[in-house]
Design an enzyme around this catalytic site. Sequence first.
Site: not given
Length: 540
Positions: A138, A277-278
């Site tokens: 993350g 997803d981009n």
Amino acid sequence: MTFDLTFDNRFTRDLPADTEPRNFTRQVHQAGFSRVKPTPVSAPKWVAGSKEVAELIGLDPKWLGSAELTEVLAGNALADGMDPFAMCYGGHQFGNWAGQLGDGRAINLGEVVTADEKHWTLQLKGAGLTPYSRTADGLAVLRSSVREFLCSEAMHHLGVPTTRALSLVLTGEKVLRDMFYDGHPEHELGAIVCRVAPSFIRFGNFEIFASREDTETLQTLVEHTIRSEFSHLLSEPDAEIGPDVIAAMFEEVCRTTAEMVVHWMRVGFVHGVMNTDNMSILGLTIDYGPYGWLEDYDPDWTPNTTDAQGRRYRYAHQPQIAQWNLVALANALVPLVKEAEPLQRGIAVYVEEFQKSWHSMMAGKLGLSKYESETDDELVDSLLTLLQLAETDMTIFYRRLADIELGTREQPVTLELAAVLRHLSEAHYVADEVTEEYQQALMDWMRSYQSRVLADDGFPAEDSQRRQRMNAVNPKYVLRNYLAQLAIDACDKGDDSLVSELLEVLRRPYDDQPGKERFAEKRPEWARHRPGCSMLSCSS
């Protein structure tokens, strides 16, 4: 603390929330997002900020660099009204369905609403674990964060549709990364970028619900998107959203996506990882990972080491990939539109809009008043072939082409090889490649170009006017790969002055900026094969 910002968090208000309050990696179903707070960091340090973005969201620039704002933009504190969350979405990666992806290290703080009633989502990239982090941590490193911060702002000032960057903050912590996935991980400085956009909704947000046959949540997402971002398509604010409106939204997405990709091609930008997803639903450039700038003109170049063999996302293939991604989005919308034909019209709009915008763009780069296919198809094709005959810097070539005197219809200049080369030699990387054969091809093209320019009905009477027109669309300054790496190297040693200087130069990419010419120089030889300058990975 408010910073005099007002939040109106429409996404978390409209979409169903993940019912699991705990933050651990998992599959999240029937939810548009998961509420999650940023992970606090030990020693946040301000590196750089964008005054323009601060003003855009209604934040007084006096806060930039302050301890209070640094704490918030490092994830250590929340301002009043923030409602942090991570989005759920899926995506096709390198042409294959990847399932659930989501915001694995991006945490949205909330939506600022400004005095003119515009909404801006603030998002921290590298702010810690979320339910969508999969096997990652993350976090983000300084290397990728400097690149994202600078490129977001550089693209905006180039006139390319893009998300923006408000700030770059060091976390004071080390992050373990294997830069080239070769089994040699190293600790790098951690950093966080605050990204800003009207919305961070992606094609993949729609795909995940369609793939799970969750039509109810898909409908909710579509309605939220249209009412929030495409309300001009509605006859009235509370109008019913049916198949016709959804198809109209898709058509607009096709149009804005085409415009975005044409801008990429104009300035030589290669995204590097055009997964669905981009891809932004608003036609914005999003997710600056292993991107790069064409230095020598090579249509088959991609900066992404992961794509080195297949070159799916190479420069010249970006228009086709955008169309492929739009088809994937269309497939996700079929359950709501009920039939394919209205969505196929949108794809046709993409093809038509791209072609039209491409022609207009190339006319601008060559200083022509308009594109005439009968003559200009061959002129452009032969130019793009010429640029590959000798290793030629694309940015410098177009900029210096504008300096060559062509004369007028009544008094055309007699083009001489020595004079042409004097202007263009700066764009050539390898002197030995400027052979007699190349010189002949160059002069043949230059004479064809001169004839076309002087025959242009809309052509300005003076060379200076043509130069002005060309220099308005052909930048002098772009975020060259080696410049970004130099800024990273300096920042890694505690010197953030080059980040700030680059940011300042890139605010005026079309101006000459005397004294800043070193930032317009072509790639030096030491950078030809250096990691971070020639090839990059998705490691960030």
